[in-house]
Design a protein around this motif. Structure first.
Motif, PDB file in Angstrom:
ATOM      1  N   MET A   1      -3.866   8.695  -6.920  1.00  0.00           N
ATOM      2  CA  MET A   1      -3.442   7.320  -6.620  1.00  0.00           C
ATOM      3  C   MET A   1      -4.525   6.570  -5.858  1.00  0.00           C
ATOM      4  O   MET A   1      -4.714   5.371  -6.067  1.00  0.00           O
ATOM      5  CB  MET A   1      -2.134   7.312  -5.809  1.00  0.00           C
ATOM      6  CG  MET A   1      -0.898   7.541  -6.622  1.00  0.00           C
ATOM      7  SD  MET A   1      -0.857   6.716  -8.220  1.00  0.00           S
ATOM      8  CE  MET A   1      -0.205   5.103  -7.837  1.00  0.00           C
ATOM      9  N   SER A   2      -5.250   7.286  -4.980  1.00  0.00           N
ATOM     10  CA  SER A   2      -6.346   6.623  -4.242  1.00  0.00           C
ATOM     11  C   SER A   2      -7.377   6.104  -5.243  1.00  0.00           C
ATOM     12  O   SER A   2      -7.900   4.998  -5.095  1.00  0.00           O
ATOM     13  CB  SER A   2      -7.044   7.592  -3.276  1.00  0.00           C
ATOM     14  OG  SER A   2      -6.135   7.964  -2.284  1.00  0.00           O
TER      15      SER A   2
ATOM     16  N   PHE B   1       1.663   4.442  -3.105  1.00  0.00           N
ATOM     17  CA  PHE B   1       1.626   5.909  -2.990  1.00  0.00           C
ATOM     18  C   PHE B   1       3.005   6.526  -3.217  1.00  0.00           C
ATOM     19  O   PHE B   1       3.128   7.569  -3.860  1.00  0.00           O
ATOM     20  CB  PHE B   1       1.023   6.318  -1.635  1.00  0.00           C
ATOM     21  CG  PHE B   1      -0.455   6.072  -1.600  1.00  0.00           C
ATOM     22  CD1 PHE B   1      -1.329   6.919  -2.271  1.00  0.00           C
ATOM     23  CD2 PHE B   1      -0.996   4.965  -0.951  1.00  0.00           C
ATOM     24  CE1 PHE B   1      -2.701   6.679  -2.294  1.00  0.00           C
ATOM     25  CE2 PHE B   1      -2.361   4.711  -0.963  1.00  0.00           C
ATOM     26  CZ  PHE B   1      -3.214   5.572  -1.643  1.00  0.00           C
TER      27      PHE B   1
ATOM     28  N   ALA C   1       3.858   9.082  -6.285  1.00  0.00           N
ATOM     29  CA  ALA C   1       4.471  10.401  -6.089  1.00  0.00           C
ATOM     30  C   ALA C   1       5.666  10.543  -7.034  1.00  0.00           C
ATOM     31  O   ALA C   1       5.850  11.585  -7.671  1.00  0.00           O
ATOM     32  CB  ALA C   1       4.903  10.571  -4.634  1.00  0.00           C
TER      33      ALA C   1
ATOM     34  N   ARG D   1       0.843  -1.205   0.000  1.00  0.00           N
ATOM     35  CA  ARG D   1       0.000   0.000   0.000  1.00  0.00           C
ATOM     36  C   ARG D   1       0.878   1.256   0.000  1.00  0.00           C
ATOM     37  O   ARG D   1       0.694   2.157  -0.824  1.00  0.00           O
ATOM     38  CB  ARG D   1      -0.878  -0.012   1.260  1.00  0.00           C
ATOM     39  CG  ARG D   1      -1.860   1.155   1.348  1.00  0.00           C
ATOM     40  CD  ARG D   1      -2.497   1.219   2.732  1.00  0.00           C
ATOM     41  NE  ARG D   1      -3.211   0.012   3.116  1.00  0.00           N
ATOM     42  CZ  ARG D   1      -4.461  -0.310   2.760  1.00  0.00           C
ATOM     43  NH1 ARG D   1      -5.135   0.533   1.992  1.00  0.00           N
ATOM     44  NH2 ARG D   1      -5.025  -1.418   3.158  1.00  0.00           N
ATOM     45  N   GLU D   2       1.856   1.277   0.909  1.00  0.00           N
ATOM     46  CA  GLU D   2       2.714   2.468   1.025  1.00  0.00           C
ATOM     47  C   GLU D   2       3.543   2.674  -0.243  1.00  0.00           C
ATOM     48  O   GLU D   2       3.737   3.808  -0.696  1.00  0.00           O
ATOM     49  CB  GLU D   2       3.633   2.321   2.247  1.00  0.00           C
ATOM     50  CG  GLU D   2       2.873   2.412   3.554  1.00  0.00           C
ATOM     51  CD  GLU D   2       3.655   1.873   4.752  1.00  0.00           C
ATOM     52  OE1 GLU D   2       3.316   2.268   5.883  1.00  0.00           O
ATOM     53  OE2 GLU D   2       4.580   1.059   4.583  1.00  0.00           O
TER      54      GLU D   2
ATOM     55  N   PHE E   1      -6.066   2.995  -6.803  1.00  0.00           N
ATOM     56  CA  PHE E   1      -5.561   1.982  -5.867  1.00  0.00           C
ATOM     57  C   PHE E   1      -6.166   0.593  -6.092  1.00  0.00           C
ATOM     58  O   PHE E   1      -5.456  -0.401  -6.226  1.00  0.00           O
ATOM     59  CB  PHE E   1      -5.813   2.466  -4.426  1.00  0.00           C
ATOM     60  CG  PHE E   1      -5.165   1.593  -3.409  1.00  0.00           C
ATOM     61  CD1 PHE E   1      -3.827   1.763  -3.086  1.00  0.00           C
ATOM     62  CD2 PHE E   1      -5.874   0.587  -2.767  1.00  0.00           C
ATOM     63  CE1 PHE E   1      -3.211   0.941  -2.159  1.00  0.00           C
ATOM     64  CE2 PHE E   1      -5.269  -0.241  -1.833  1.00  0.00           C
ATOM     65  CZ  PHE E   1      -3.940  -0.057  -1.534  1.00  0.00           C
TER      66      PHE E   1
ATOM     67  N   TYR F   1       1.935  11.595  -9.645  1.00  0.00           N
ATOM     68  CA  TYR F   1       0.503  11.567  -9.345  1.00  0.00           C
ATOM     69  C   TYR F   1       0.241  12.111  -7.937  1.00  0.00           C
ATOM     70  O   TYR F   1       1.028  11.875  -7.013  1.00  0.00           O
ATOM     71  CB  TYR F   1      -0.044  10.139  -9.404  1.00  0.00           C
ATOM     72  CG  TYR F   1      -0.091   9.562 -10.791  1.00  0.00           C
ATOM     73  CD1 TYR F   1      -1.039   9.991 -11.717  1.00  0.00           C
ATOM     74  CD2 TYR F   1       0.815   8.581 -11.186  1.00  0.00           C
ATOM     75  CE1 TYR F   1      -1.081   9.459 -12.986  1.00  0.00           C
ATOM     76  CE2 TYR F   1       0.773   8.050 -12.460  1.00  0.00           C
ATOM     77  CZ  TYR F   1      -0.166   8.485 -13.351  1.00  0.00           C
ATOM     78  OH  TYR F   1      -0.211   7.966 -14.617  1.00  0.00           O
ATOM     79  N   SER F   2      -0.922  12.793  -7.778  1.00  0.00           N
ATOM     80  CA  SER F   2      -1.308  13.264  -6.448  1.00  0.00           C
ATOM     81  C   SER F   2      -1.802  12.076  -5.634  1.00  0.00           C
ATOM     82  O   SER F   2      -2.113  11.011  -6.183  1.00  0.00           O
ATOM     83  CB  SER F   2      -2.435  14.296  -6.572  1.00  0.00           C
ATOM     84  OG  SER F   2      -3.594  13.636  -7.055  1.00  0.00           O
ATOM     85  N   ARG F   3      -1.921  12.260  -4.305  1.00  0.00           N
ATOM     86  CA  ARG F   3      -2.419  11.192  -3.449  1.00  0.00           C
ATOM     87  C   ARG F   3      -3.856  10.826  -3.847  1.00  0.00           C
ATOM     88  O   ARG F   3      -4.224   9.658  -3.888  1.00  0.00           O
ATOM     89  CB  ARG F   3      -2.358  11.652  -1.973  1.00  0.00           C
ATOM     90  CG  ARG F   3      -2.325  10.485  -1.056  1.00  0.00           C
ATOM     91  CD  ARG F   3      -2.089  10.796   0.396  1.00  0.00           C
ATOM     92  NE  ARG F   3      -2.448   9.574   1.124  1.00  0.00           N
ATOM     93  CZ  ARG F   3      -1.640   8.557   1.318  1.00  0.00           C
ATOM     94  NH1 ARG F   3      -0.397   8.596   0.875  1.00  0.00           N
ATOM     95  NH2 ARG F   3      -2.066   7.485   1.968  1.00  0.00           N
ATOM     96  N   ALA F   4      -4.651  11.870  -4.183  1.00  0.00           N
ATOM     97  CA  ALA F   4      -6.048  11.617  -4.571  1.00  0.00           C
ATOM     98  C   ALA F   4      -6.102  10.778  -5.855  1.00  0.00           C
ATOM     99  O   ALA F   4      -6.888   9.837  -5.964  1.00  0.00           O
ATOM    100  CB  ALA F   4      -6.773  12.944  -4.775  1.00  0.00           C
TER     101      ALA F   4
END
Ligand SMILES: Nc1ncnc2c1ncn2[C@@H]1O[C@H](COP(=O)(O)OP(=O)(O)OP(=O)(O)O)[C@@H](O)[C@H]1O
Length: 248
Positions: free
Chosen positions: A129-130, A116, A120, A112-113, A133, A124-127
């Protein structure tokens, strides 16, 4: 009009030199001491010599050759991972390099980590990537291991995760080194299917493979290299039989 506008990749007289030491030295300190004293003999080795080829939009390139002929080096030079010693490369589009899969992973972190972290690195932004996911976890079939540090993964599992992350974007050019040899047969078919989806968007692929049938299936053009030199380049239907005959 730019005469190159038709081309997506243009490789011009590319040569790549590596400096190699053939002496056996136990550690880096001893190596440096011997190097400074001039006791290490460095030999020049040309992994690529005067390679020129061009690929137009809509075409795809397969690279074939026996072990150590320079295929991966040519791929890395086209991907921009290495700078050629001489010559130039024109790449006219966005590139997704599927080489050294997992090179950006931190092995102490979980799957998972790492998704992200890699996102990065890829910009890609965190949103964003979410949102991707679940697709990544589904494709890599690693749901059970999502919170396991990847140092406990097999190399095939790491490559599956790396492939799933690297192919979430829709690049103009997809560069892959023996990627379809990753994982078991079922996963190879999935990779092939995803690459075909990307090709169907009009993307160009560049593929190094020992499996000539894979190149025949996926690449319009083939470059055959031997000892760093371009033996032949042209439509796969012409080059594949020549290469196969050379192996007899
Ligand atoms: N960083 C490096 N430093 C020194 N020599 C290198 C380096 N990378 C590659 N080489 C040498 O360049 C030659 C070509 O290597 P390359 O990995 O490009 O071959 P390849 O055709 O992809 O081989 P394989 O089919 O075995 O993967 C080899 O002799 C290799 O030892």
């Amino acid at each position: 009009m730019n005469p190159l506008s038709d081309f997506i990749i243009d490789v011009n007289n590319v040569s790549m030199k590596f400096n190699m030491s053939k002496e056996k030295v136990d550690n880096i300190k001893e190596y440096i001491v011997r190097l400074v004293k001039g006791r290490i003999k460095i030999t020049e080795f040309w992994a690529l010599k005067d390679i020129s080829l061009s690929i137009r939009r809509g075409e795809s390139l397969g690279i074939v050759g026996v072990n150590g002929s320079g295929k991966s080096t040519l791929l890395k030079v086209i991907a921009g991972v290495m700078k050629p010693t001489t010559g130039s490369i024109g790449v006219y589009g966005t590139v997704a390099p599927l080489i050294e899969l997992g090179a950006g992973f931190d092995y102490e972190l979980t799957a998972r980590e790492n998704i992200f972290l890699n996102g990065a690195i890829l910009g890609y932004s965190r949103a964003a990537m979410s949102a991707k996911f679940e697709e990544i976890m589904d494709f890599s079939e690693l749901q059970e291991f999502v919170d396991v540090p990847i140092k406990n993964f097999s190399s095939g599992m790491v490559a599956r995760l790396g492939f799933a992350i690297a192919t979430i974007s829709r690049p103009d050019i997809l560069i892959a080194d023996e990627i379809l040899g990753v994982g078991d047969y079922k996963f190879q078919l999935k990779c092939e299917q995803r690459m075909n989806e990307i090709i169907s968007t009009g993307a160009t692929i560049i593929l190094v493979s020992h499996a000539i049938e894979q190149i025949e299936k996926m690449c319009t053009h083939t470059a055959w290299i031997n000892k760093g030199r371009l033996m032949a380049f042209g439509p796969t239907s012409e080059i594949a039989p020549q290469y196969m005959a050379s192996l007899q």
